[in-house]
Design an enzyme around this catalytic site. Structure first.
Site, short mmCIF file in Angstrom:
data_model
loop_
_atom_site.label_atom_id
_atom_site.label_comp_id
_atom_site.label_asym_id
_atom_site.label_seq_id
_atom_site.Cartn_x
_atom_site.Cartn_y
_atom_site.Cartn_z
N GLU A 95 14.75 57.14 91.02
CA GLU A 95 13.88 56.17 90.38
C GLU A 95 12.44 56.35 90.85
O GLU A 95 12.18 56.57 92.04
CB GLU A 95 14.38 54.77 90.75
CG GLU A 95 13.56 53.61 90.25
CD GLU A 95 14.11 52.29 90.74
OE1 GLU A 95 13.52 51.26 90.40
OE2 GLU A 95 15.12 52.29 91.49
N ILE A 97 9.04 54.78 91.82
CA ILE A 97 8.54 53.49 92.28
C ILE A 97 7.03 53.44 92.05
O ILE A 97 6.27 54.18 92.70
CB ILE A 97 8.85 53.25 93.78
CG1 ILE A 97 10.35 53.42 94.05
CG2 ILE A 97 8.34 51.88 94.22
CD1 ILE A 97 11.23 52.42 93.35
N ASP A 198 14.55 56.51 110.30
CA ASP A 198 13.26 57.23 110.28
C ASP A 198 12.18 56.24 109.85
O ASP A 198 11.42 56.47 108.91
CB ASP A 198 13.34 58.41 109.31
CG ASP A 198 12.19 59.41 109.50
OD1 ASP A 198 11.33 59.17 110.37
OD2 ASP A 198 12.14 60.40 108.76
#
Length: 291
Positions: A95, A97, A198
């Protein structure tokens, strides 16, 4: 050999089928390891991550991590449409963003969302399979004890790689390992929590609704203070984030005094990825706790 535009078309064909037609492609991120491309198509706008110099499963492991996060927190996590390989490229199609300005309670949402993620717990530390942090292999063999996991699955592999690649001498390796017996007394005992793994500011982006979105994870079940410490290593997180987090999951006392012990791992990762500029920071921590 296919050109870049043909690579994009092949990705779309593999993932979305023959009806997906590419209208335009724009490079929006380029680092040492990956390219990020915005693809505008007849089926919508997508984000394509490409790399060509890593293990074949590096992006499939990232996809697994993103899917695990999507099931485990109310925070926005990009939807994964597919991954695979075209020519010599690994790809991950997800997707797109669209960024925007932070909404008023952006940092509070991020803190509450991370706490929600950390409430996903297991009896053991690790993960069902190994994965990666950036481009480096990350071992996840299950351990009952956090300190054992941290030493054997996090510190030792990165320390050994740094020694093998001649980034550190043998005497420093031994000096580093000398702090291991102290860790059990210095790090509090907690159950294993699902971690992003992370968590620096570059892996948190603002979505079109003004709310936080997590990307590029290196997931595993570990000590939740790892994520909090990593977020402090390079800065970029507002104090409201930490306040919201602790309103749900307060940290044990004296987190500040032990925070750098957790950051030995990301500092070793950066040492192995980018070189000896990160060695003084590691030495400072070892000198502090090794004395």
């Amino acid at each position: 050999m296919l050109d870049q535009y043909q690579i994009y078309e092949q990705v779309l064909f593999q993932v979305l089928g023959p009806l997906a037609q590419l209208k335009s492609a724009q490079l929006i991120a380029a680092g040492n390891h990956n390219q990020g491309i915005q693809l505008k198509t007849s089926e919508g706008v997508f984000f394509l991550k490409l790399n060509f110099d890593h293990e074949r499963d590096v992006l499939s492991k990232e996809a697994e991590g993103l899917r695990l996060l999507r099931k485990s927190t109310f925070l926005k996590i990009p939807q994964i449409y597919g991954f695979g390989r075209v020519e010599d490229y690994n790809f991950l199609l997800s997707e797109y963003i669209q960024g925007s300005r932070h909404q008023v309670d952006y940092w509070e949402d991020l803190g509450l969302g991370l706490a929600h993620l950390h409430l996903n717990r297991k009896k053991q530390f690790g993960l069902e399979s190994d994965n990666y942090i950036a481009s480096l292999p990350q071992k996840n063999q299950f351990h009952d004890n956090w300190v054992d996991f941290y030493i054997e699955q996090r510190l030792e592999p990165m320390l050994g790689k740094a020694y093998f690649d001649r980034l550190i001498p043998l005497d420093f390796l031994k000096k580093f390992q000398a702090i291991y017996p102290k860790l059990d007394m210095l790090l509090p005992k907690e159950k294993a929590s699902l971690l992003h793994g992370d968590l620096w500011s570059g892996n948190v982006i603002c979505g079109s609704d003004g709310k936080p979105c997590l990307i590029d994870p290196a997931v595993y079940y570990g000590h939740r203070e790892m994520d909090l410490a990593f977020s402090r290593l390079f800065g970029g997180f507002d104090s409201r984030f930490y306040e919201a987090y602790e309103s749900v999951l307060p940290l044990e006392p004296d987190f500040e005094s032990r925070m750098s012990l957790y950051n030995l791992y990301p500092l070793l990762v950066h040492l192995n990825l980018f070189g000896t500029a990160y060695l003084p920071g590691i030495e400072k921590i070892i000198n502090r706790f090794g004395s």
